[in-house]
Design a protein around this motif. Structure first.
Motif, mmCIF file in Angstrom:
data_model
loop_
_atom_site.group_PDB
_atom_site.id
_atom_site.type_symbol
_atom_site.label_atom_id
_atom_site.label_comp_id
_atom_site.label_asym_id
_atom_site.label_seq_id
_atom_site.Cartn_x
_atom_site.Cartn_y
_atom_site.Cartn_z
ATOM 1 N N ASP A 15 0.850 -1.192 0.000
ATOM 2 C CA ASP A 15 0.000 0.000 0.000
ATOM 3 C C ASP A 15 0.888 1.245 0.000
ATOM 4 O OD1 ASP A 15 -1.695 2.142 0.606
ATOM 5 O OD2 ASP A 15 -2.802 1.050 2.143
ATOM 6 N N PRO A 16 1.167 1.821 -1.172
ATOM 7 C CA PRO A 16 2.078 2.964 -1.232
ATOM 8 C C PRO A 16 1.636 4.161 -0.384
ATOM 9 C CG PRO A 16 1.681 2.116 -3.436
ATOM 10 C CD PRO A 16 0.734 1.400 -2.509
ATOM 11 N N ALA A 17 0.355 4.432 -0.304
ATOM 12 C CA ALA A 17 -0.120 5.569 0.496
ATOM 13 C C ALA A 17 0.193 5.348 1.977
ATOM 14 C CB ALA A 17 -1.617 5.792 0.292
ATOM 15 N N LYS A 18 -0.034 4.133 2.469
ATOM 16 C CA LYS A 18 0.256 3.824 3.874
ATOM 17 C C LYS A 18 1.752 3.895 4.147
ATOM 18 C CE LYS A 18 -0.244 0.499 7.557
ATOM 19 N NZ LYS A 18 -0.481 -0.877 7.943
ATOM 20 N N THR A 19 2.548 3.313 3.267
ATOM 21 C CA THR A 19 3.998 3.369 3.443
ATOM 22 C C THR A 19 4.482 4.809 3.416
ATOM 23 O OG1 THR A 19 4.275 1.159 2.505
ATOM 24 C CG2 THR A 19 6.217 2.588 2.534
ATOM 25 N N ALA A 20 3.922 5.635 2.533
ATOM 26 C CA ALA A 20 4.292 7.053 2.482
ATOM 27 C C ALA A 20 3.991 7.734 3.814
ATOM 28 C CB ALA A 20 3.555 7.758 1.343
ATOM 29 N N ARG A 21 2.812 7.481 4.376
ATOM 30 C CA ARG A 21 2.463 8.081 5.675
ATOM 31 C C ARG A 21 3.447 7.653 6.760
ATOM 32 N NH1 ARG A 21 -2.694 6.676 3.829
ATOM 33 N NH2 ARG A 21 -2.729 4.852 5.200
ATOM 34 N N ASN A 22 3.846 6.382 6.764
ATOM 35 C CA ASN A 22 4.824 5.904 7.746
ATOM 36 C C ASN A 22 6.157 6.634 7.581
ATOM 37 O OD1 ASN A 22 3.069 4.066 8.920
ATOM 38 N ND2 ASN A 22 3.778 2.361 7.677
ATOM 39 N N LEU A 23 6.633 6.770 6.357
ATOM 40 C CA LEU A 23 7.906 7.444 6.118
ATOM 41 C C LEU A 23 7.839 8.917 6.511
ATOM 42 C CD1 LEU A 23 8.863 5.763 2.715
ATOM 43 C CD2 LEU A 23 9.759 5.223 4.993
ATOM 44 N N GLY A 79 19.437 2.154 4.318
ATOM 45 C CA GLY A 79 20.060 2.893 5.406
ATOM 46 C C GLY A 79 19.577 4.336 5.427
ATOM 47 N N ILE A 80 19.106 4.771 6.586
ATOM 48 C CA ILE A 80 18.584 6.131 6.766
ATOM 49 C C ILE A 80 19.383 6.798 7.881
ATOM 50 C CG2 ILE A 80 16.558 7.533 7.281
ATOM 51 C CD1 ILE A 80 16.151 5.742 4.820
ATOM 52 N N VAL A 81 19.920 7.991 7.622
ATOM 53 C CA VAL A 81 20.641 8.757 8.636
ATOM 54 C C VAL A 81 19.679 9.745 9.277
ATOM 55 C CG1 VAL A 81 22.545 10.370 9.068
ATOM 56 C CG2 VAL A 81 22.826 8.542 7.393
ATOM 57 N N VAL A 82 19.661 9.772 10.611
ATOM 58 C CA VAL A 82 18.810 10.702 11.365
ATOM 59 C C VAL A 82 19.662 11.459 12.380
ATOM 60 C CG1 VAL A 82 16.752 9.257 11.083
ATOM 61 C CG2 VAL A 82 18.182 8.971 13.113
ATOM 62 N N ASP A 83 19.158 12.609 12.811
ATOM 63 C CA ASP A 83 19.852 13.389 13.831
ATOM 64 C C ASP A 83 19.636 12.813 15.227
ATOM 65 O OD1 ASP A 83 20.891 15.241 12.033
ATOM 66 O OD2 ASP A 83 19.155 16.559 12.214
ATOM 67 N N ASP A 84 18.403 12.379 15.514
ATOM 68 C CA ASP A 84 18.046 11.906 16.853
ATOM 69 C C ASP A 84 17.586 10.450 16.775
ATOM 70 O OD1 ASP A 84 16.900 11.367 19.363
ATOM 71 O OD2 ASP A 84 16.262 13.452 19.615
ATOM 72 N N LEU A 85 18.499 9.551 17.022
ATOM 73 C CA LEU A 85 18.223 8.121 16.908
ATOM 74 C C LEU A 85 17.134 7.673 17.887
ATOM 75 C CD1 LEU A 85 19.367 5.685 15.256
ATOM 76 C CD2 LEU A 85 20.692 5.134 17.294
ATOM 77 N N PRO A 107 31.269 4.642 12.720
ATOM 78 C CA PRO A 107 31.171 6.065 13.049
ATOM 79 C C PRO A 107 29.849 6.475 13.688
ATOM 80 C CG PRO A 107 30.659 5.767 10.745
ATOM 81 C CD PRO A 107 30.939 4.397 11.311
ATOM 82 N N GLY A 108 28.967 5.542 14.086
ATOM 83 C CA GLY A 108 27.699 5.982 14.677
ATOM 84 C C GLY A 108 26.903 4.866 15.322
ATOM 85 N N ARG A 109 25.836 5.272 16.023
ATOM 86 C CA ARG A 109 24.884 4.332 16.631
ATOM 87 C C ARG A 109 23.844 3.948 15.593
ATOM 88 N NH1 ARG A 109 21.963 7.450 20.648
ATOM 89 N NH2 ARG A 109 20.845 5.512 21.027
ATOM 90 N N ARG A 110 23.242 2.754 15.782
ATOM 91 C CA ARG A 110 22.282 2.283 14.796
ATOM 92 C C ARG A 110 21.346 1.235 15.376
ATOM 93 N NH1 ARG A 110 25.914 1.788 10.827
ATOM 94 N NH2 ARG A 110 27.342 2.782 12.245
ATOM 95 N N PHE A 111 20.246 1.033 14.696
ATOM 96 C CA PHE A 111 19.339 -0.082 14.952
ATOM 97 C C PHE A 111 18.654 -0.440 13.636
ATOM 98 C CE2 PHE A 111 16.555 3.573 15.598
ATOM 99 C CZ PHE A 111 15.393 3.205 14.944
ATOM 100 N N GLU A 122 17.913 0.151 8.164
ATOM 101 C CA GLU A 122 18.954 0.448 9.144
ATOM 102 C C GLU A 122 18.871 1.942 9.407
ATOM 103 O OE1 GLU A 122 23.807 0.521 9.754
ATOM 104 O OE2 GLU A 122 22.974 -0.205 7.870
ATOM 105 N N VAL A 123 18.679 2.316 10.664
ATOM 106 C CA VAL A 123 18.610 3.728 11.050
ATOM 107 C C VAL A 123 19.860 4.037 11.838
ATOM 108 C CG1 VAL A 123 17.230 5.500 12.175
ATOM 109 C CG2 VAL A 123 16.096 3.530 11.148
ATOM 110 N N VAL A 124 20.593 5.064 11.400
ATOM 111 C CA VAL A 124 21.892 5.380 11.989
ATOM 112 C C VAL A 124 21.977 6.859 12.296
ATOM 113 C CG1 VAL A 124 23.013 5.640 9.736
ATOM 114 C CG2 VAL A 124 24.390 5.076 11.716
ATOM 115 N N SER A 125 22.691 7.180 13.356
ATOM 116 C CA SER A 125 22.961 8.570 13.703
ATOM 117 C C SER A 125 24.453 8.748 13.904
ATOM 118 C CB SER A 125 22.219 8.970 14.978
ATOM 119 O OG SER A 125 22.547 10.308 15.319
#
Length: 127
Positions: A15-23, A79-85, A107-111, A122-125
């Motif tokens: 469901d692209p609309a649902k996935t878009a809302r999640n992102l 892989g997505i880089v965020v400021d606040d993990l 070079p960073g924390r991740r989950f 993979e979410v990394v800061s």
């Protein structure tokens, strides 16, 4: 040498609309475009001003049963880089999604987590 950067990746979801809302919620992204796509499908381009993910569906997609790590051309994770993990993980967990494989090394924390489409992120800061 010519400079290059990754503009987008394109993958199929239920469901692209649902996935878009999640992102939007998890990463603060916005929909850059959405509409009809190849083979009569529907696509959303979700990201920021320089890069995005194209999420696509055509009819009822088939469940992928193959192990991407053992399949040539398989998508292993995004892989997505965020400021606040921690804040990002809290948003993902609030949607009932389990996170795993937490690590803190240079070079960073991740989950990691898998969304409802079984796509691994993979979410990394580096903060």
């Amino acid at each position: 040498m010519t400079a290059a950067f990754l503009e987008h990746v394109n993958f199929t979801v239920a469901d692209p609309a649902k996935t878009a809302r999640n992102l939007h919620n998890w990463f603060g992204w916005h929909t850059r475009w959405h509409g009809e796509a190849i083979h009569g499908g529907l696509s959303y381009h979700v990201g920021n001003d320089t890069s995005y993910v194209a999420i696509y569906a055509h009819g009822t997609p088939k469940d992928g049963q193959d192990n991407s790590y053992a399949t040539i051309g398989g998508l292993n994770h995004i892989g997505i880089v965020v400021d606040d993990l921690d804040a990002t993980e809290a948003k993902i967990k609030a949607d009932g999604i389990e996170t795993f494989n937490h690590a803190d090394y240079e070079p960073g924390r991740r989950f990691y987590f898998r969304d409802e489409n079984n796509i691994e992120f993979e979410v990394v800061s580096y903060a």
